[in-house]
Design an enzyme around this catalytic site. Structure first.
Site, PDB file in Angstrom:
ATOM      1  N   LYS A  54       0.851  -1.200   0.000  1.00  0.00           N
ATOM      2  CA  LYS A  54       0.000   0.000   0.000  1.00  0.00           C
ATOM      3  C   LYS A  54       0.888   1.252   0.000  1.00  0.00           C
ATOM      4  CE  LYS A  54      -3.934  -2.179   2.209  1.00  0.00           C
ATOM      5  NZ  LYS A  54      -4.529  -2.660   3.464  1.00  0.00           N
ATOM      6  N   GLN A  98      -4.918  -1.201   9.673  1.00  0.00           N
ATOM      7  CA  GLN A  98      -4.855  -2.541   9.105  1.00  0.00           C
ATOM      8  C   GLN A  98      -5.521  -3.552  10.053  1.00  0.00           C
ATOM      9  OE1 GLN A  98      -3.519  -3.292   5.962  1.00  0.00           O
ATOM     10  NE2 GLN A  98      -4.354  -5.325   6.332  1.00  0.00           N
ATOM     11  N   ASP A 121     -11.263   3.173   4.161  1.00  0.00           N
ATOM     12  CA  ASP A 121     -11.715   1.776   4.082  1.00  0.00           C
ATOM     13  C   ASP A 121     -13.240   1.691   4.036  1.00  0.00           C
ATOM     14  OD1 ASP A 121      -9.942  -0.291   3.781  1.00  0.00           O
ATOM     15  OD2 ASP A 121      -9.467  -0.490   5.912  1.00  0.00           O
TER      16      ASP A 121
END
Ligand code: NAD
Length: 296
Positions: A54, A98, A121
């Site tokens: 990422k 994460q 997200d």
């Protein structure tokens, strides 16, 4: 029939170049550089790989990448304090924590402490509610990637019968919501669904997000249907470690009209959509025009 292959790797490259073009415009015209902060707690090897790629791709499209690697023992108070700092940092337009988090941390509490406008997200309860009511929101990356590929392949999705297999908050439910917002007739199937093969056979569009290797065989697929395979499963075959999806690719590809492979289908789209969400969040935060074709 032999299905056409929906090439997620190539599509993701196109998405990333659109993101890069928009980032370049933000820099030249407004002197703004979008920034993405990724927070990793602990040393889970798979999460470390994701976070590294990422960060690399964020920099490649011209954005700033901020990586925060915290000890596995980090307290909830310290993690929430970091998120508060990132929420208030004008250089940070997207924040990703994460998952999975270590057991002593409350994931819902942590995710819901992110500023919804920076929640790239799309897991914050406000974004879930906005998506559920068809309003502008941050959309979870994997279903957004699936939607982009479906729109690209079909044009309009209106009136299509879509079956989503799997009802997770990360993939299944937001996927169903996006398809509904695009006027599909949507069925969400799951582990308790009666006659799953019969349900799937009704579908013009099948999205499989289960986590069971090759569980959907070709004889569940309506001829000509589009099959989007979200599953990522590692199996041993012929003494080799292999990555397979939730659908049996060989038999489904004989019946379907179009299909995504694993690897090289949905997977690459997920990070591309994370970058897309970050540039969208940055544009919205500054009251500027959003990039075209990169949102739901
Ligand atoms: P999850 O375990 O949270 O949810 C799985 C869902 O499948 C559940 O809702 C369950 O009801 C359903 N299910 C389980 N067994 C079933 C059965 N026999 N029949 C019908 N439904 C059944 O998983 P998830 O997070 O939604 O992920 C699903 C898959 O997608 C996994 O393989 C995961 O690795 C993969 N994934 C891929 C990406 C990507 O970027 N490509 C992103 C997220 C998840």
């Amino acid at each position: 029939m032999t299905a056409s292959v929906i090439d997620g790797k190539a599509f993701a490259a196109t998405v990333r170049s659109k993101v890069a073009a928009h980032v370049a415009r933000l820099k030249t015209d407004h002197n703004i550089t979008p920034g993405l902060a990724v927070v990793l707690v602990g040393e889970d090897p798979a999460s470390q790989v994701y976070v590294r790629s990422k960060g690399k791709m964020t920099v490649e499209v011209g954005m700033k990448s901020f990586e925060h690697k915290l000890d596995v023992e980090t307290s909830e108070t310290d993690l929430l304090a970091l998120i508060d700092t990132l929420n208030n940092d004008p250089e940070v337009h997207g924040i990703l924590v994460q998952l999975p988090l270590p057991d002593h941390l409350d994931s819902d509490l942590v995710i819901n402490s992110i500023d919804p406008a920076k929640d790239v997200d799309g897991f914050h309860i406000s974004n879930v509610g906005l998506l559920g009511t068809g309003q502008k929101s941050m959309v979870p990356c994997t279903p957004l990637g699936c939607l982009m590929m479906l729109r690209d392949h079909h044009g309009s999705l209106s009136g299509k019968n879509a079956v989503v297999i799997g009802r997770s908050n990360i993939v299944g439910k937001p996927m169903a919501q996006l398809l509904l917002n695009d006027s599909c007739t949507v069925t969400i199937a799951h582990s308790r669904t009666a006659d799953l093969p019969g349900v799937v056979r009704q579908a013009d569009i099948v999205v499989a997000a289960v986590g069971r290797p090759e569980m959907v065989p070709g004889d569940w697929i309506k001829p000509g249907a589009t099959v989007i395979d979200v599953g990522i499963n590692r199996i041993e075959r012929d003494g080799k470690n292999k990555l397979v999806g939730d659908v049996d690719y060989a038999s489904c590809a004989e019946v379907a009209g179009a299909i995504t492979p694993v690897p090289g289908g949905v997977g690459p789209m997920t990070i591309a959509c994370l970058l897309a969400n970050t540039v969208t969040a940055c544009s919205r935060a500054n009251g500027l025009v959003e990039p075209e074709g990169l949102t739901a």
